[in-house]
Design a protein around this motif. Structure first.
Motif, PDB file in Angstrom:
ATOM      1  N   PHE A   1       0.402   0.968   9.646  1.00 39.63           N
ATOM      2  CA  PHE A   1      -0.350   0.943   8.393  1.00 39.63           C
ATOM      3  C   PHE A   1       0.209   0.001   7.328  1.00 39.63           C
ATOM      4  O   PHE A   1      -0.418  -0.187   6.285  1.00 39.63           O
TER       5      PHE A   1
ATOM      6  N   ASN B   1      -5.317   5.059  -0.860  1.00 37.90           N
ATOM      7  CA  ASN B   1      -4.572   5.527   0.305  1.00 37.90           C
ATOM      8  C   ASN B   1      -3.485   6.490  -0.175  1.00 37.90           C
ATOM      9  O   ASN B   1      -2.875   6.269  -1.226  1.00 37.90           O
TER      10      ASN B   1
ATOM     11  N   SER C   1      -6.221   7.545   4.517  1.00 37.85           N
ATOM     12  CA  SER C   1      -6.621   6.248   3.985  1.00 37.85           C
ATOM     13  C   SER C   1      -7.726   6.428   2.955  1.00 37.85           C
ATOM     14  O   SER C   1      -8.355   7.489   2.863  1.00 37.85           O
TER      15      SER C   1
ATOM     16  N   TYR D   1      -0.913  11.226   6.331  1.00 38.90           N
ATOM     17  CA  TYR D   1      -1.524  10.028   5.734  1.00 38.90           C
ATOM     18  C   TYR D   1      -3.033  10.183   5.697  1.00 38.90           C
ATOM     19  O   TYR D   1      -3.649  10.671   6.640  1.00 38.90           O
TER      20      TYR D   1
ATOM     21  N   ASN E   1       0.837  -1.196   0.000  1.00 38.25           N
ATOM     22  CA  ASN E   1       0.000   0.000   0.000  1.00 38.25           C
ATOM     23  C   ASN E   1       0.878   1.256   0.000  1.00 38.25           C
ATOM     24  O   ASN E   1       2.099   1.173  -0.099  1.00 38.25           O
TER      25      ASN E   1
END
Length: 569
Positions: free
Chosen positions: A154, A391, A96, A94, A64
């Motif tokens: 993550f 993401n 998602s 970040y 990811n």
């Protein structure tokens, strides 16, 4: 390294790079290393083609955006030593695919033996070289711990899988670029000066395409791959760092390394018209300053005035003048100083600050002080990543000055930062970027130094819209500000927004710097008659950004001012 050379590397302004900018022609022109357009399954934009390829390979492998970010961070430590690092720090924003937000502060800290006046002479004057070069300039590194924490929270692939590509680049080597030939050649004497008895970087003649192998760095990455955090902050590498410090009069101890922890912080969220802006809170000053700038100009008809028109430039400069004055007085490490964050980012406060703006003449910076509030770094590198699921990661990392303190850790093969200069070495005295600082950013053991890094993500209608950030020291904030407005107000695509010539004002010195050729002659004359002083300069920033189009594709902007490269699939 002489100060002017250090500034050059901090601003990413090699002669070849400046020539590249001139070739860009019109604002919409693109010099990106990849002009194939839009991507559906993921996109990586970083400062070096090798690191972008590493990130893309991780995405294709099923990783990811965070997996790719960790891999790119370590790869940059190998292929982009001017700013990519193991011995530095940074910030990550970040988002998602489902809208979860997180911000990670892996900024360096002052060593336990640091003291408030450690860079002052007996008369109380700042000894600037001591905070810029050599062992005493280094803060406790945060990059490795930051990547460990980001991956733990993550990551999807294994830790070994995301570290291995950087290890392979170090052990097998990679071909250096034209701009690196120039930089490495000019750095030879300075590297020798601060690294007696070491051979890192030293070569009789560097040429484009030379394969650069770094076996000591490979051994360090191998320990990090196999032992995670302990592979850097304990054991062999910790011993090597402490030994290096002792050899050159530095302050970082094994206890400092053991105690270092990066920190998850509450994301800083604001709005600009129909857009949600997600950015970094302190110890970055960038997020607060960016929201202040956007708040300050929101009510003005920038779209009607046009890009870099006299009215647009004047309003933006006056906003920057006031925001940087606030930065000098009100921002510091929130673990040591109560930052009046909510007050500073309130749109009403920004309107109040712009009340004394006069269309007829420039405000004197000497007449601008920090706003009254209730008591309560340039050779950096940035990368932006979006994965197949949506993401997104915006991550800015640095050693502070180009090649940091110039000190390699013997046996470990990586450079140490010179982040201690980002403290207020002497409150009221400028750092290497000319930025003034106050008591809020004074040196305290264990404290994080203030930064201008501004990794940012934008949403529109609850969906991902933009991922953006840049290196550039004090120009980071204004470069991100202008890139965002280039898209939102002036309808540029992502690459054109990145390419567009930029300007910068930071309160002091009272000068507006503009990339050469970026300001129309008549516009400049109009503003000079009002009392504005302009100075031409070469490249400002190296923005790497991603835009999600209305059709759901990812459109990259890789800055032509450097070796920055976008790669997607």
């Amino acid at each position: 390294m002489h100060r002017n050379k250090a500034m050059r590397f901090k601003k990413g302004t090699g002669l070849l790079l400046a020539f590249g900018i001139l070739l860009s022609g019109c604002l919409g022109g693109s010099l990106s290393k990849n002009n194939s357009g839009e991507y559906k399954n993921g996109l990586v934009v970083s400062a070096h083609p090798s690191s972008s390829k590493v990130g893309l390979d991780i995405l294709k492998k099923g990783g990811n955006a965070v997996d790719a970010a960790v891999a790119v961070q370590f790869a940059l430590a190998v292929v982009y030593p001017g700013a990519g690092n193991l011995g530095g720090g940074g910030f990550m924003v970040y988002r998602s695919a489902s809208g979860e937000l997180a911000t990670l502060d892996f900024r360096e800290k002052a060593p336990g033996m640091a003291s408030r006046d450690m860079y002052l002479d007996s008369a109380g004057n700042a000894i600037t070289d001591k905070s810029l070069y050599g062992h005493l300039a280094a803060g406790v590194p945060g990059s490795v711990d930051g990547m460990v924490k980001a991956h733990e929270k993550f990551g999807k692939l294994s830790w070994a899988e995301v570290v291995q590509p950087a290890l392979d680049l170090a052990r097998k080597g990679f071909p250096i670029t034209d701009s690196q030939v120039e930089e490495f050649t000019e750095l030879q004497e300075e590297i020798k000066k601060y690294n007696p008895g070491k051979s890192y970087f030293i070569k009789e003649k560097w040429e484009k395409g030379d394969l650069w192998v770094q076996e000591d760095l490979a051994k360090t990455l191998e320990l990090i791959r196999d032992k995670g955090r302990e592979g850097f902050y304990a054991g062999i590498v910790a011993d090597q760092i402490e030994a290096e410090m002792k050899s050159g009069g530095g302050l970082i101890s094994k206890e400092d390394l053991k105690n270092y922890q990066s920190q998850w912080r509450e994301p800083l969220v604001g709005n600009y018209k129909d857009y949600k802006v997600i950015t970094m809170p302190p110890t970055s000053s960038g997020g607060i300053a960016l929201l202040q700038l956007l708040n300050s100009v929101e009510e003005y008809p920038l779209r009607r005035w046009g890009h870099n028109s006299d009215s647009t430039v004047q309003v933006m400069v006056e906003a920057e003048r006031r925001v940087y004055a606030d930065r000098a007085s009100h921002l510091g490490d929130p673990d040591f100083y109560k930052v009046p964050q909510k007050y500073l980012v309130n749109p009403i406060y920004s309107k109040y600050r712009m009340q004394n703006f006069n269309w007829d003449k420039a405000t004197l910076s000497s007449d601008i002080k920090a706003g009254e509030v209730p008591k309560e770094s340039e050779e950096t590198t940035h990368f932006s990543i979006v994965d197949r699921e949506g993401n997104a990661v915006s991550l800015t990392t640095t050693l502070n000055g180009g090649y940091g303190s110039m000190v390699f850790v013997k046996g470990a093969g990586f450079l140490l930062n010179n982040e201690m200069d980002d403290f207020s070495v002497k409150p009221g005295s400028p750092n290497m970027y000319g930025l003034l600082g106050g008591e809020a950013n004074a040196i305290v053991p264990g404290k994080r130094m203030l930064s201008s890094m501004t990794p940012t993500i934008l949403e529109k209608g609850g969906e991902l819209f933009m991922v953006v950030g840049t290196p550039g020291g004090s120009t980071i904030i204004t470069s991100v500000f202008q890139t965002i407005l280039n898209v939102l107000e002036f309808d540029m695509d992502m690459q054109a927004a990145v390419n567009a010539k930029k300007f910068h004002h930071q309160w002091y010195p009272d000068v507006v710097t503009f990339e050469k050729g970026g300001l129309d002659t008549l516009v400049r004359q109009k503003l000079e008659k009002k009392g504005y002083t302009f100075k031409d300069r070469r490249a400002i920033g190296r923005v790497d950004a991603i835009l999600k189009t209305q059709w759901g594709y990812y459109e990259g902007g890789a800055d032509p001012r450097g070796d920055d490269t976008k790669m997607g699939w």
